[in-house]
Enzyme design. Structure first.
Site, mmCIF file in Angstrom:
data_model
loop_
_atom_site.group_PDB
_atom_site.id
_atom_site.type_symbol
_atom_site.label_atom_id
_atom_site.label_comp_id
_atom_site.label_asym_id
_atom_site.label_seq_id
_atom_site.Cartn_x
_atom_site.Cartn_y
_atom_site.Cartn_z
ATOM 1 N N SER A 1 0.765 -1.144 -0.007
ATOM 2 C CA SER A 1 -0.092 -0.001 0.015
ATOM 3 C C SER A 1 1.034 1.274 -0.094
ATOM 4 O O SER A 1 1.923 1.156 0.372
ATOM 5 C CB SER A 1 -0.822 -0.094 1.351
ATOM 6 O OG SER A 1 -1.541 1.203 1.269
ATOM 7 N N TYR A 27 -2.103 -0.047 10.873
ATOM 8 C CA TYR A 27 -1.881 -0.642 9.535
ATOM 9 C C TYR A 27 -0.670 -0.119 8.636
ATOM 10 O O TYR A 27 -0.295 -0.992 8.062
ATOM 11 C CB TYR A 27 -3.188 0.351 8.609
ATOM 12 C CG TYR A 27 -3.399 -0.161 7.244
ATOM 13 C CD1 TYR A 27 -3.732 -1.260 6.978
ATOM 14 C CD2 TYR A 27 -3.252 0.738 6.263
ATOM 15 C CE1 TYR A 27 -3.984 -1.597 5.699
ATOM 16 C CE2 TYR A 27 -3.493 0.412 4.973
ATOM 17 C CZ TYR A 27 -3.629 -0.709 4.694
ATOM 18 O OH TYR A 27 -4.121 -1.129 3.154
#
Length: 248
Positions: free
Chosen positions: A138, A151
């Site tokens: 990501s 995250y």
């Protein structure tokens, strides 16, 4: 194309980037083996793709289920050429919220899910002296922002693990790639949990294409195809795929 007849195992395949990638690769002649938890979605996707698709219900946090997914690919097609670790989850919130269960879930899915895939496919790829392992990372694995520290941490960990994999296995003919998307219109938004953050990100997802604020799963699938469709002497180690208008 070098993608034709390759056997590609995809986790997180029941929707979003995984499903789009499965459809694209199968359309180019690959044999795709689909893993995810939702059997109804897997069945529908396999039916849509046709003879080039095989599926097995898989929770990537369970090493034995990941082993069975890899073994099913071998049983069906005789080998695995590519593993695409794509399953992920994205709960958001400040550290002061102390959401231990969500933190643990992210560690289990985003990190252990990747490690389970790598661990189960490596012996076969070492024996073949050939293989490609891809993981969805990501933009959050490259920059840190508020309400996303855990995250971010899981995605930074994926970068480190995949770089370690590259260094350890390059002599065995095994390549590694991370694909790091920015804002993508997928069901990942449903895992955020925090209502205010969900509202803001959902607005991004709803923006028109001409606003350049979000991309589609098919855009990421094209990056995966590019990484796979390279000669063996070429390694695409990292691809970042952002909306043109994304700030970070």
């Amino acid at each position: 194309m070098s993608i034709e007849n390759k056997v590609v195992v995809i986790t997180g395949a029941s929707s979003g980037i995984g499903a789009a990638t499965a459809k694209l690769l199968a359309s180019k002649g690959a044999q795709v083996v689909l893993g995810a938890r939702r059997e109804d979605r897997l069945q529908a996707l396999a039916d849509d793709i046709g003879a080039n698709a095989h599926y097995r219900v898989t929770d990537v946090t369970d090493q034995h289920q990941v082993h069975d997914l890899i073994q099913s690919a071998v049983d069906q097609f005789g080998r695995v050429d590519v593993l695409y670790n794509n399953a992920g989850t994205m709960p958001q919130g400040n550290l002061s919220d102390r959401e231990y269960d969500k933190w643990q879930m992210m560690l289990n899915v985003n990190i252990m899910g990747v490690l389970n895939g790598i661990g189960e496919v490596l012996p076969m790829m070492q024996q073949q002296h050939d293989g490609l392992i891809i993981s969805t990372d990501s933009v959050a694995g490259h920059v840190v922002y508020p309400a996303s520290a855990v995250y971010n941490g899981t995605k930074f960990a994926v970068r480190a693990i995949m770089e370690g994999l590259r260094q350890e296995e390059k002599g065995n003919g095994i390549r590694s790639t991370i694909v790091s998307p920015g804002a993508v219109r997928t069901e990942l938004v449903n895992t955020i949990g925090n209502p205010e953050i969900t509202k803001g990100i959902s607005a991004l997802m709803a923006a028109d294409d001409d606003q350049n604020l979000a991309i589609n799963p098919e855009d990421v699938a094209n990056a995966v195809l590019y990484a796979i469709d390279q000669p063996k002497h070429v390694a695409i180690s990292e691809v970042i795929v952002r909306p043109a208008g994304q700030e970070v």
